[in-house]
Write a protein that holds these residues in place. Structure first.
Motif, PDB file in Angstrom:
ATOM      1  N   SER A   1       0.832  -1.206   0.000  1.00 30.85           N
ATOM      2  CA  SER A   1       0.000   0.000   0.000  1.00 30.85           C
ATOM      3  C   SER A   1       0.866   1.256   0.000  1.00 30.85           C
ATOM      4  O   SER A   1       0.560   2.244  -0.678  1.00 30.85           O
ATOM      5  CB  SER A   1      -0.928  -0.002   1.223  1.00 30.85           C
ATOM      6  N   GLN A   2       1.947   1.214   0.743  1.00 30.35           N
ATOM      7  CA  GLN A   2       2.871   2.349   0.768  1.00 30.35           C
ATOM      8  C   GLN A   2       3.504   2.570  -0.604  1.00 30.35           C
ATOM      9  O   GLN A   2       3.684   3.715  -1.042  1.00 30.35           O
ATOM     10  CB  GLN A   2       3.947   2.124   1.828  1.00 30.35           C
ATOM     11  N   GLU A   3       3.830   1.478  -1.288  1.00 33.97           N
ATOM     12  CA  GLU A   3       4.403   1.581  -2.637  1.00 33.97           C
ATOM     13  C   GLU A   3       3.395   2.212  -3.598  1.00 33.97           C
ATOM     14  O   GLU A   3       3.753   3.028  -4.451  1.00 33.97           O
ATOM     15  CB  GLU A   3       4.810   0.193  -3.140  1.00 33.97           C
ATOM     16  N   ILE A   4       2.132   1.832  -3.465  1.00 37.43           N
ATOM     17  CA  ILE A   4       1.091   2.399  -4.329  1.00 37.43           C
ATOM     18  C   ILE A   4       0.941   3.890  -4.045  1.00 37.43           C
ATOM     19  O   ILE A   4       0.857   4.719  -4.974  1.00 37.43           O
ATOM     20  CB  ILE A   4      -0.254   1.683  -4.103  1.00 37.43           C
ATOM     21  N   GLU A   5       0.911   4.273  -2.769  1.00 29.66           N
ATOM     22  CA  GLU A   5       0.756   5.678  -2.377  1.00 29.66           C
ATOM     23  C   GLU A   5       1.886   6.543  -2.930  1.00 29.66           C
ATOM     24  O   GLU A   5       1.685   7.700  -3.301  1.00 29.66           O
ATOM     25  CB  GLU A   5       0.719   5.788  -0.855  1.00 29.66           C
ATOM     26  N   GLN A   6       3.083   5.967  -3.005  1.00 34.35           N
ATOM     27  CA  GLN A   6       4.246   6.713  -3.473  1.00 34.35           C
ATOM     28  C   GLN A   6       4.437   6.624  -4.984  1.00 34.35           C
ATOM     29  O   GLN A   6       5.425   7.125  -5.524  1.00 34.35           O
ATOM     30  CB  GLN A   6       5.494   6.198  -2.751  1.00 34.35           C
ATOM     31  N   GLY A   7       3.476   5.992  -5.669  1.00 37.53           N
ATOM     32  CA  GLY A   7       3.532   5.918  -7.126  1.00 37.53           C
ATOM     33  C   GLY A   7       4.590   4.988  -7.668  1.00 37.53           C
ATOM     34  O   GLY A   7       5.017   5.134  -8.817  1.00 37.53           O
TER      35      GLY A   7
ATOM     36  N   ALA B   1      -6.916  -0.212  -4.838  1.00 37.97           N
ATOM     37  CA  ALA B   1      -6.591  -1.102  -3.721  1.00 37.97           C
ATOM     38  C   ALA B   1      -6.440  -0.340  -2.411  1.00 37.97           C
ATOM     39  O   ALA B   1      -6.547  -0.927  -1.329  1.00 37.97           O
ATOM     40  CB  ALA B   1      -5.316  -1.882  -4.024  1.00 37.97           C
ATOM     41  N   LEU B   2      -6.197   0.971  -2.492  1.00 38.10           N
ATOM     42  CA  LEU B   2      -6.011   1.779  -1.287  1.00 38.10           C
ATOM     43  C   LEU B   2      -7.329   2.133  -0.611  1.00 38.10           C
ATOM     44  O   LEU B   2      -7.329   2.691   0.489  1.00 38.10           O
ATOM     45  CB  LEU B   2      -5.265   3.076  -1.636  1.00 38.10           C
TER      46      LEU B   2
END
Length: 342
Positions: free
Chosen positions: A245-251, A259-260
């Motif tokens: 989720s952190q990877e997705i938030e940071q693009g 997914a978030l």
């Protein structure tokens, strides 16, 4: 969903014990006074005993109706058109060996024989029915004893819809959903077909919604499916979910940002990815891939609970004509979406 020796024997044993218990209770309450009154007459005692046995037999047959129906379903020849659809539209099926393909087709027959698929202002053809069944079977194919106990009906909408279940203006952004209670699923036919037409785009509304259904089989759609009972696996899953989720938030991730939304949507989105393009996920997200592989291969569900549900609610809960329509209109189903059925 297919027959397994262990579960079938357990279901048969519980059905027999329950039938005998009820029959003995009825005999004790209703027939014992007759026996006491006519204790010197063996004919009446014999009739009472025969009545008890007949009641037990009828109850046993009633509780075993699910498996008796499945035997009849599997006696039918698998339609050639269905086989063609699986071979040309479902990449997962094409990767199976001959024995696995045989079991997959049996699962399709059982699913379509027990679950109702209803078109709302659209025709439900063989392709639609088979793709819905494939969407249900693929995520749980490693678990022959898995049952969609609560699911009774799948509603097929012609297009994506909005929060009011309206698809008439073609402006909806909802591809599918599982209704509250989990007995009904709604899927956009257009999006269902699109998901199977491209088998490497990481999206498939069928996999997505049935991932929610699997997640909710323990009563909670919370991103922690009932397949996870091992504490170490649970901790691993929650840790992987947090990192990804952190990877997705940071693009820095190719996982759909949807997914978030919450943990339930994270599980559904990555499940789509896992079944649509496992090779890419294994390369780009090895830890996530290995965790999902453990989740979807580890069958730790309570068999006792499943057997009892199968005895009393063998085909899931279908929508009643007079029950509130799942679209949330507040009207009865027969006066709302059922009237649009084709």
């Amino acid at each position: 969903m297919i027959f397994t020796t262990k579960k079938y024997r357990l279901h048969r044993l519980y059905s027999l014990l329950f039938a005998m218990f009820i029959a003995l209770c009825v005999m004790g309450i209703s027939l014992l006074p007759i026996i006491m009154l006519y204790k010197s007459n063996l004919v009446y005692i014999l009739l009472a005993a025969i009545s008890c046995c007949m009641l037990a037999l009828l109850l046993y047959l009633f509780l075993m109706r699910k498996y008796r129906k499945r035997k009849r379903i599997l006696q039918n020849t698998f339609p050639a058109e269905w086989d063609h659809i699986l071979n040309t539209q479902v990449a997962y099926y094409s990767s199976l060996n001959d024995d696995e393909k045989k079991r997959f087709k049996q699962e399709v027959q059982i699913f379509l024989g027990e679950k109702r698929i209803t078109g709302i202002e659209i025709e439900v053809d063989d392709k639609c029915r088979v793709l819905v069944a494939a969407s249900a079977i693929i995520p749980i194919f490693s678990f022959p004893e898995w049952e969609y106990d609560e699911l009774g009906e799948v509603l097929i909408y012609p297009y994506d819809f909005d929060e009011d279940y309206d698809f008439s203006d073609f402006g909806g952004n909802i591809l599918g959903l599982v209704t509250r209670g989990g007995s009904t699923m709604v899927i956009s036919k257009t999006s269902l077909y699109y998901g199977f037409s491209i088998d490497s785009d990481k999206t498939n509304v069928g996999f997505h919604e049935f991932a929610h259904k699997i997640d909710g089989e323990d009563g909670y759609i919370d991103g922690v499916p009932p397949l996870i009972t091992d504490r170490n696996l649970l901790e691993q899953w929650l840790a992987v979910m947090k990192r990804e989720s952190q990877e997705i938030e940071q693009g820095r991730s190719d996982i759909n940002p949807y997914a978030l939304t919450n943990r339930a949507e994270f599980f559904a989105v990555v499940s789509e990815y896992f079944f649509e393009n496992p090779a890419v996920m294994a390369k780009k997200h090895p830890e996530l891939y290995n965790t999902l592989r453990r989740i979807f291969k580890q069958d730790t569900r309570s068999m006792f609970q499943s057997v009892v549900k199968s005895m009393f609610k063998p085909y899931g809960k279908k929508i009643g004509r007079n029950t509130p329509c799942p679209c949330g209109s507040g009207r009865k189903y027969k006066k709302c979406c059922l009237g649009k059925k084709k």
